[in-house]
Scaffold this motif. Structure first.
Motif, mmCIF file in Angstrom:
data_model
loop_
_atom_site.group_PDB
_atom_site.id
_atom_site.type_symbol
_atom_site.label_atom_id
_atom_site.label_comp_id
_atom_site.label_asym_id
_atom_site.label_seq_id
_atom_site.Cartn_x
_atom_site.Cartn_y
_atom_site.Cartn_z
ATOM 1 N N TYR A 496 98.056 17.766 23.231
ATOM 2 C CA TYR A 496 97.731 18.947 22.421
ATOM 3 C C TYR A 496 98.838 19.275 21.429
ATOM 4 C CZ TYR A 496 96.983 23.925 21.346
ATOM 5 O OH TYR A 496 96.830 25.132 20.707
ATOM 6 N N ARG A 497 100.071 19.380 21.922
ATOM 7 C CA ARG A 497 101.173 19.800 21.054
ATOM 8 C C ARG A 497 101.496 18.735 20.006
ATOM 9 N NH1 ARG A 497 103.648 21.587 26.225
ATOM 10 N NH2 ARG A 497 103.293 23.821 26.445
ATOM 11 N N ALA A 498 101.544 17.457 20.444
ATOM 12 C CA ALA A 498 101.857 16.377 19.502
ATOM 13 C C ALA A 498 100.753 16.230 18.450
ATOM 14 C CB ALA A 498 102.043 15.071 20.261
ATOM 15 N N PHE A 499 99.499 16.368 18.891
ATOM 16 C CA PHE A 499 98.360 16.271 17.968
ATOM 17 C C PHE A 499 98.417 17.400 16.939
ATOM 18 C CE2 PHE A 499 93.395 16.014 17.825
ATOM 19 C CZ PHE A 499 93.474 15.450 16.561
ATOM 20 N N LEU A 553 89.165 23.141 11.442
ATOM 21 C CA LEU A 553 88.093 22.997 12.439
ATOM 22 C C LEU A 553 88.597 22.275 13.685
ATOM 23 C CD1 LEU A 553 85.131 22.043 10.046
ATOM 24 C CD2 LEU A 553 85.380 24.174 11.340
ATOM 25 N N MET A 554 89.444 21.271 13.476
ATOM 26 C CA MET A 554 89.979 20.537 14.629
ATOM 27 C C MET A 554 90.834 21.438 15.512
ATOM 28 S SD MET A 554 90.942 16.653 13.463
ATOM 29 C CE MET A 554 91.473 16.912 11.797
ATOM 30 N N VAL A 555 91.675 22.244 14.894
ATOM 31 C CA VAL A 555 92.534 23.138 15.678
ATOM 32 C C VAL A 555 91.685 24.139 16.463
ATOM 33 C CG1 VAL A 555 94.340 24.905 15.544
ATOM 34 C CG2 VAL A 555 94.502 22.854 14.123
ATOM 35 N N GLU A 556 90.622 24.596 15.853
ATOM 36 C CA GLU A 556 89.697 25.503 16.567
ATOM 37 C C GLU A 556 89.132 24.828 17.804
ATOM 38 O OE1 GLU A 556 86.579 27.139 14.179
ATOM 39 O OE2 GLU A 556 87.957 27.950 12.672
ATOM 40 N N GLU A 557 88.721 23.566 17.677
ATOM 41 C CA GLU A 557 88.158 22.840 18.815
ATOM 42 C C GLU A 557 89.217 22.583 19.889
ATOM 43 O OE1 GLU A 557 85.115 22.151 19.594
ATOM 44 O OE2 GLU A 557 84.329 22.984 17.725
ATOM 45 N N MET A 558 90.438 22.260 19.462
ATOM 46 C CA MET A 558 91.523 22.035 20.414
ATOM 47 C C MET A 558 91.809 23.301 21.223
ATOM 48 S SD MET A 558 93.980 19.892 17.808
ATOM 49 C CE MET A 558 95.446 19.978 18.824
ATOM 50 N N ASP A 559 91.860 24.423 20.513
ATOM 51 C CA ASP A 559 92.107 25.693 21.203
ATOM 52 C C ASP A 559 90.933 26.065 22.103
ATOM 53 O OD1 ASP A 559 94.575 25.934 20.009
ATOM 54 O OD2 ASP A 559 93.858 27.190 18.360
ATOM 55 N N TYR A 560 89.729 25.705 21.664
ATOM 56 C CA TYR A 560 88.546 26.027 22.466
ATOM 57 C C TYR A 560 88.568 25.284 23.807
ATOM 58 C CZ TYR A 560 83.723 26.355 24.034
ATOM 59 O OH TYR A 560 82.594 26.582 24.800
ATOM 60 N N ILE A 561 89.051 24.042 23.776
ATOM 61 C CA ILE A 561 89.139 23.265 25.026
ATOM 62 C C ILE A 561 89.979 24.024 26.059
ATOM 63 C CG2 ILE A 561 90.137 21.181 26.064
ATOM 64 C CD1 ILE A 561 89.318 19.680 23.503
ATOM 65 N N LEU A 562 91.086 24.586 25.626
ATOM 66 C CA LEU A 562 91.950 25.332 26.547
ATOM 67 C C LEU A 562 91.328 26.665 26.936
ATOM 68 C CD1 LEU A 562 95.419 24.581 24.884
ATOM 69 C CD2 LEU A 562 94.430 23.508 26.908
ATOM 70 N N MET A 563 90.723 27.321 25.965
ATOM 71 C CA MET A 563 90.092 28.628 26.247
ATOM 72 C C MET A 563 88.922 28.487 27.212
ATOM 73 S SD MET A 563 90.151 30.289 22.422
ATOM 74 C CE MET A 563 88.897 31.478 22.856
ATOM 75 N N TYR A 564 88.197 27.378 27.103
ATOM 76 C CA TYR A 564 87.045 27.166 27.989
ATOM 77 C C TYR A 564 87.478 27.194 29.448
ATOM 78 C CZ TYR A 564 82.932 25.050 30.136
ATOM 79 O OH TYR A 564 81.836 24.821 30.943
ATOM 80 N N ASP A 616 84.253 14.937 20.251
ATOM 81 C CA ASP A 616 83.293 14.305 19.345
ATOM 82 C C ASP A 616 83.348 14.970 17.964
ATOM 83 O OD1 ASP A 616 81.159 12.341 18.998
ATOM 84 O OD2 ASP A 616 79.891 14.107 18.684
ATOM 85 N N LYS A 617 83.458 16.290 17.959
ATOM 86 C CA LYS A 617 83.579 17.013 16.674
ATOM 87 C C LYS A 617 84.903 16.673 15.995
ATOM 88 C CE LYS A 617 80.794 20.971 18.225
ATOM 89 N NZ LYS A 617 80.814 22.416 18.563
ATOM 90 N N ILE A 618 85.976 16.642 16.779
ATOM 91 C CA ILE A 618 87.292 16.309 16.227
ATOM 92 C C ILE A 618 87.280 14.899 15.650
ATOM 93 C CG2 ILE A 618 89.682 15.778 16.920
ATOM 94 C CD1 ILE A 618 89.452 18.176 18.887
ATOM 95 N N LEU A 619 86.591 13.984 16.331
ATOM 96 C CA LEU A 619 86.494 12.606 15.852
ATOM 97 C C LEU A 619 85.842 12.558 14.471
ATOM 98 C CD1 LEU A 619 86.884 9.593 16.477
ATOM 99 C CD2 LEU A 619 84.642 9.624 17.594
ATOM 100 N N LYS A 620 84.781 13.325 14.291
ATOM 101 C CA LYS A 620 84.109 13.360 12.984
ATOM 102 C C LYS A 620 85.027 13.923 11.909
ATOM 103 C CE LYS A 620 79.528 13.780 15.043
ATOM 104 N NZ LYS A 620 78.427 14.697 15.404
ATOM 105 N N ASN A 621 85.812 14.964 12.271
ATOM 106 C CA ASN A 621 86.762 15.543 11.313
ATOM 107 C C ASN A 621 87.828 14.522 10.912
ATOM 108 O OD1 ASN A 621 86.586 18.454 13.381
ATOM 109 N ND2 ASN A 621 85.547 18.193 11.417
ATOM 110 N N LEU A 622 88.363 13.792 11.904
ATOM 111 C CA LEU A 622 89.385 12.792 11.617
ATOM 112 C C LEU A 622 88.832 11.678 10.733
ATOM 113 C CD1 LEU A 622 91.092 12.434 15.127
ATOM 114 C CD2 LEU A 622 92.152 13.357 13.071
#
Length: 1023
Positions: A496-499, A553-564, A616-622
């Motif tokens: 998470y942090r390195a990404f 959008l990617m950062v939102e998804e990354m944070d969502y993983i932790l919030m979930y 999967d969403k992050i992959l599309k963004n990348l």
């Protein structure tokens, strides 16, 4: 020291030190205050003990030389002497070593205290930031000619602080006198601080106004430390004579007998090891050797002798790989120089160590970072830490990030962020084109011609210096760790942090104010290397905006993983990280929650589905960002040889590697050879997703084995079930022509070690277990006088045991310490102490003689069957639990037991509290050197241990007397008192707690614990 003998370069200050009952200023008390006041060059002192209200831990009396409880009992209270102290201090500036500590205690316990405190540790750190340590004892020994120990007494330590301050100021003056620059250091520092509207550095005035004309100041300059040429004469002829059998040099005692108090002894196992390595390095056939070399044979010298000789005689370039930083440092600072000097080859064999590129500071990046640095609300420590880094890399001799002392990192909170910005970038740093003097460039240049290079296993697995030094001749020490850690070495991961940091790096700077990273750049105007790349490839504004939106959008998804995890019951399941194989363990129970008046099981599946959806969403963004950049870079008009282009192209490769890792993580086939592991931090502030290849034999062959001219793999624990198949098959060594060698132990393990299990103690799963083992260790320590190392498979269990055990031990007058920092106290035979340790203490602990007579282990070190990696191995390769568990369990048991027997005069008991299935240990008897294994109730433990220790001590003392008596010094001496003094010195050198005295004109008396002997003088003389 008499006050009249104290000299101070600085005037009108007070040097002060406190001794306290602990580190926490709110829970602990001041026990002693010492201060030296320098006022108009007049010197006065203040000293007092302080009456304690709470019990003082035993460890404090052990730490503070000659401090006694009676000193405190007869002392005034702090209230009664605080006004006297304040009058003594007056309005003077106070200098303390590690001033934050004194500041906290004085502010809390003496509310009227108002004086300014400046820190002598900060002074040394800013002037000489390269030191390994900054404690008072280390600095006194390094900077002055005083080699005394730190007494941890208030007045003594105040005087030592004066010595250190004097020395470091004189060294600075000496440096500036030699410098060609007209600007002194304080001027440059204050100019930079002034740029940020900050006050001058607190030490500036004292540095500028110091009395550098003071005579007879105790200081050691770097110029004074001349390398002594101790090269031995006539060694060339000897080396030439033994060039085809240099293992026989080990039989020439005069080569190795170099230290006072050191008694060289030829060891057959060391001879066999050296011979085996020599033959392996000089054959076209079996050019790979796997050697189990037992403890006590002198393994380091055994492989360093052939490394040095092959380099010198045959121009072979050797790589030595070790597992730990400590061993790496020991080889470079001690072992290699000692062997080279013994062989008379100083300056004829070159050696060094190297790390990965990102472990070094880039001087060019630092210079640019410093010049462009801006901050909305800068602090003095924030700016000083940049100046410190500049000072560190000044001459290109230092700059290893890992070697920056922990105190620096903790004292300057912004240091971590600075380092992240100035570390060498693997894509940007090109030593061949760099004109700056830096440590990384220096090491890369040296690597091209270096004879022996020391690395760690992690760097070896991804060796990035093939061009400078191919892996041709390799020696791997502690090779067993390659099996366990090999999976991590070859794993790909999304942290998470390195990404997040990577996304921050590629974020267009002109749009950063609308990004999740806006806070990091608040008030700072910085042009990042990627901005230059975007300009170079003519990236339009709309495409930059597209990239920034994708990143948001990617950062939102990354944070969502932790919030979930936080908001969907997972945060209440465990006090540990969540850790599972995302496909194969998705339906396993993560824990239970109370819901609808009943306990409900929670599986990993919902969380895993969330992670997959977000990735999967992050992959599309990348992929969207990669597409934009690839299209933009596909322009024939661009100069693709330009460094800016190459840097950006490498970053795009990093982006593509991330895409590939996520793709593999999301793909799944039951027959593929990957484990896909999700690890969520227990506080839900970090995640780590790993793609772990299970075919590490293929990777090890490709990256290491296939390029070898010779390879040697060493360890004391290579065999499992009396063979090396687990080791050789896991790493793919069995695919090559190789040889195996098991060197016989030089000790009789079955006589010197007894393994004891307890048949009536609670299981580690029971809540009573920690209380039970605490009582057992406490009772045991009464008979062993401490000198126990208690090992734990769980850090949590270690900490809980410490909290209970310390009360028991303190009542008995026994000290207790945690982890490796306590090992030095075990070696002191005058102390009664117990050390608790976890993972780091299973290896690298070497306490000779009577210093360690008992090792306890909380439980058999079995793998958790639910461990995601090993669970995947079992499922994918259809293996039973015991097939996966037993090899690593045997190795860890051997490591734990191996702490006892390290040298000829070692002995002890290995006690395992919870053995689980009692038949397991008996099946492992062959792997545990056929030591006797007994099972006893707790009530009989002490008697069993005492009997074994007594039997061992009888054998040890006979062996010692016999060995020492062979010395020619004794044979030529008639005075019995001289002989007894010599015997006692030699006994102490072996760390044995025995004393010999002259009993009468014909006999010596010898006392060793409960053993008493009367020895005829003729038996000593004529042995």
């Amino acid at each position: 020291m008499e006050l009249n003998n104290i000299k101070s370069l600085i005037d009108n200050v007070v040097f002060l030190d406190l001794e306290t009952s602990g580190l926490n200023h709110e829970a602990c008390e001041i026990l002693e205050i010492g201060a030296i006041k320098i006022e108009n060059q007049n010197i006065t002192s203040f000293h007092t003990f302080v009456k304690n209200k709470k019990e003082v831990p035993l460890e404090i009396f052990s730490l503070c030389t000659d401090l006694k409880q009676s000193d405190l009992d007869n002392a005034p209270s702090l209230n009664n002497i605080s006004n006297e102290l304040l009058r003594f201090l007056d309005d003077k500036t106070i200098i303390c070593h590690n001033g934050d500590f004194e500041r906290r205690f004085l502010n809390y316990h003496i509310p009227n205290f108002r004086n300014k405190i400046i820190d002598s540790m900060e002074l040394v750190v800013m002037l000489e930031p390269y030191h390994k340590e900054f404690n008072l004892e280390y600095l006194k020994n390094e900077l002055t000619n005083d080699k005394g120990l730190e007494k941890h007494r208030a007045l003594d330590d105040s005087i030592d602080t004066i010595k250190v301050v004097n020395a470091v100021l004189m060294r600075l003056k000496n440096e500036e006198n030699k410098s060609i620059t007209l600007e002194n250091l304080t001027f440059k520092m204050n100019s930079y601080l002034n740029k940020f509207a900050l006050d001058k550095w607190c030490w500036s005035e004292f540095i500028n106004n110091a009395n550098y004309d003071l005579k007879d100041v105790d200081v050691k300059y770097n110029d004074d430390i001349e390398a002594k040429d101790n090269n031995k004469k006539n060694m060339k002829a000897i080396i030439d004579e033994y060039r085809y059998g240099y293992e026989y040099l080990l039989k020439k005692e005069d080569i190795w007998q170099s230290k006072k108090g050191f008694n060289y002894e030829f060891r057959q196992g060391q001879f066999e090891l050296t011979k085996e390595i020599r033959e392996t390095m000089n054959t076209r056939g079996e050019n790979i050797a796997c050697i189990e070399a037992p403890t006590g044979i002198g393994k380091s010298v055994g492989y360093l002798l052939p490394s040095i000789m092959e380099s010198y005689l045959n121009d072979k370039r050797i790589i030595i790989s070790t597992d730990t930083k400590e061993l790496q440092t020991q080889l470079i600072k001690k072992d290699i120089p000692n062997v080279i000097q013994s062989l008379g080859l100083k300056n004829k064999v070159s050696f060094g160590y190297i790390k990965g590129k990102s472990n070094y500071i880039c001087v060019e990046k630092l210079e640019k970072y410093k010049n462009e640095y801006s901050s909305k609300k800068p602090s003095v420590s924030e700016i000083l830490s940049i100046l410190l880094l500049e000072r560190l890399v000044l001459d290109g001799l230092y700059g290893d990030i890992e070697e920056i002392n922990y105190w620096i990192i903790s004292h300057f909170p912004e240091m971590i962020n600075h380092i992240r910005q100035i570390a060498c970038d693997p894509n940007l740093c090109k030593p061949k084109k760099c004109f700056r003097e830096c440590l990384y460039k220096k090491r890369v240049e040296e690597l091209k011609e270096e004879d022996i290079t020391v690395v760690n296993h992690s760097l070896l697995a991804r060796w990035p210096y093939k061009e400078e030094k191919p892996i041709e001749n390799l020696i791997v020490d502690e090779a067993h760790n390659l099996v366990e850690k090999g999976y991590d070495f070859f794993a790909s991961e999304i942290d998470y942090r390195a990404f997040k940091y990577f996304l921050q790096e590629i974020y267009p700077s002109e749009l950063i104010s609308n990004s999740p990273f806006a806070y990091n750049f608040k008030g700072k105007k910085m042009i990042k290397p990627l901005d230059r790349f975007y300009y170079f490839i003519k990236l339009e504004a709309d495409k930059k905006q597209k990239i920034s939106r994708e990143i948001n959008l990617m950062v939102e998804e990354m944070d969502y993983i932790l919030m979930y995890g936080q908001h969907n019951n997972y945060s209440t399941l465990s006090n540990y990280n969540l850790n599972w194989e995302i496909n194969l363990q998705c339906d396993e129970k993560a824990g239970s929650i109370f819901k609808d008046k009943r306990m409900v099981d929670v599986t990993y599946r919902p969380y895993g589905d969330c992670i997959k959806t977000s990735l999967d969403k992050i992959l599309k963004n990348l992929k969207s960002i990669a597409y934009i950049l690839d299209r933009q870079m596909d322009d024939d008009n661009l100069n693709k040889e330009d460094d800016t282009y190459k840097y950006g192209a490498n970053k795009v490769k990093d982006l593509e590697c991330l895409i590939m890792t996520i793709e593999i993580f999301l793909e799944y086939h039951k027959d593929d050879n990957f484990a896909r592991i999700a690890n969520i931090d227990k506080d839900f502030n970090n995640f780590l997703f790993q793609v772990v290849p299970l075919n590490i034999a293929d990777l090890f062959e490709e990256k290491i084995l296939s390029s070898l001219n010779s390879g040697v793999f060493l360890s004391a624990t290579l065999t499992v079930n009396n063979n090396m198949n687990h080791f050789t098959n896991t790493l793919g060594i069995d695919r090559f022509t190789y040889k195996k060698k098991i060197i016989d132990p030089i000790f009789n393990y079955s006589k010197r070690i007894k393994i004891v299990t307890l048949n009536n103690i609670s299981s580690y799963r029971n809540k009573e277990f920690i209380e039970d083992i605490s009582k057992t260790i406490s009772t045991l320590s009464l008979d062993t006088n401490g000198h126990i190392l208690s090992l734990f498979n769980s850090k949590d269990r270690e900490d809980k045991t410490y909290n209970i055990l310390k009360d028991y031990l303190h009542k008995e007058g026994t000290e207790i310490y945690l982890d490796k920092r306590g090992i030095k106290y075990l070696k002191d035979l005058n102390k009664k102490c117990v050390v608790l340790g976890s993972k780091g203490c299973f290896e690298g602990v070497d306490v000779p003689g009577d210093g360690l007579v008992c090792v306890t282990l909380d439980k058999i070190p079995n793998l958790n069957p639910r461990d995601p990696l090993y669970s995947t191995i079992m499922k994918k390769f259809n293996k039973q639990y015991y097939q996966v568990n037993q090899p690593q369990m045997i190795i860890k048991l051997k490591q734990a037991m191996g702490r006892i027997l390290r040298s000829k005069y070692d002995y002890g008991c290995f006690i395992i509290f919870d053995v689980g299935n009692r038949s397991t240990l008996n099946r492992l008897k062959n792997d545990l050197h056929n030591c006797e294994i007994i099972s006893v109730p707790v009530e009989r433990l002490n008697s069993s241990v005492n009997n074994h220790l007594k039997n061992c001590r009888e054998e040890v003392i006979r062996s010692i007397v016999s060995d020492i008596s062979k010395n020619d010094i004794i044979k030529g001496e008639k005075n019995m008192h001289v002989i007894s003094d010599y015997m006692n010195d030699e006994i102490r050198n072996r760390n044995i707690n025995a004393v010999m005295k002259v009993a009468n004109e014909k006999n010596y008396s010898l006392k060793y614990f409960d053993l008493k002997y009367l020895i005829n003088k003729d038996k000593i003389k004529n042995h």
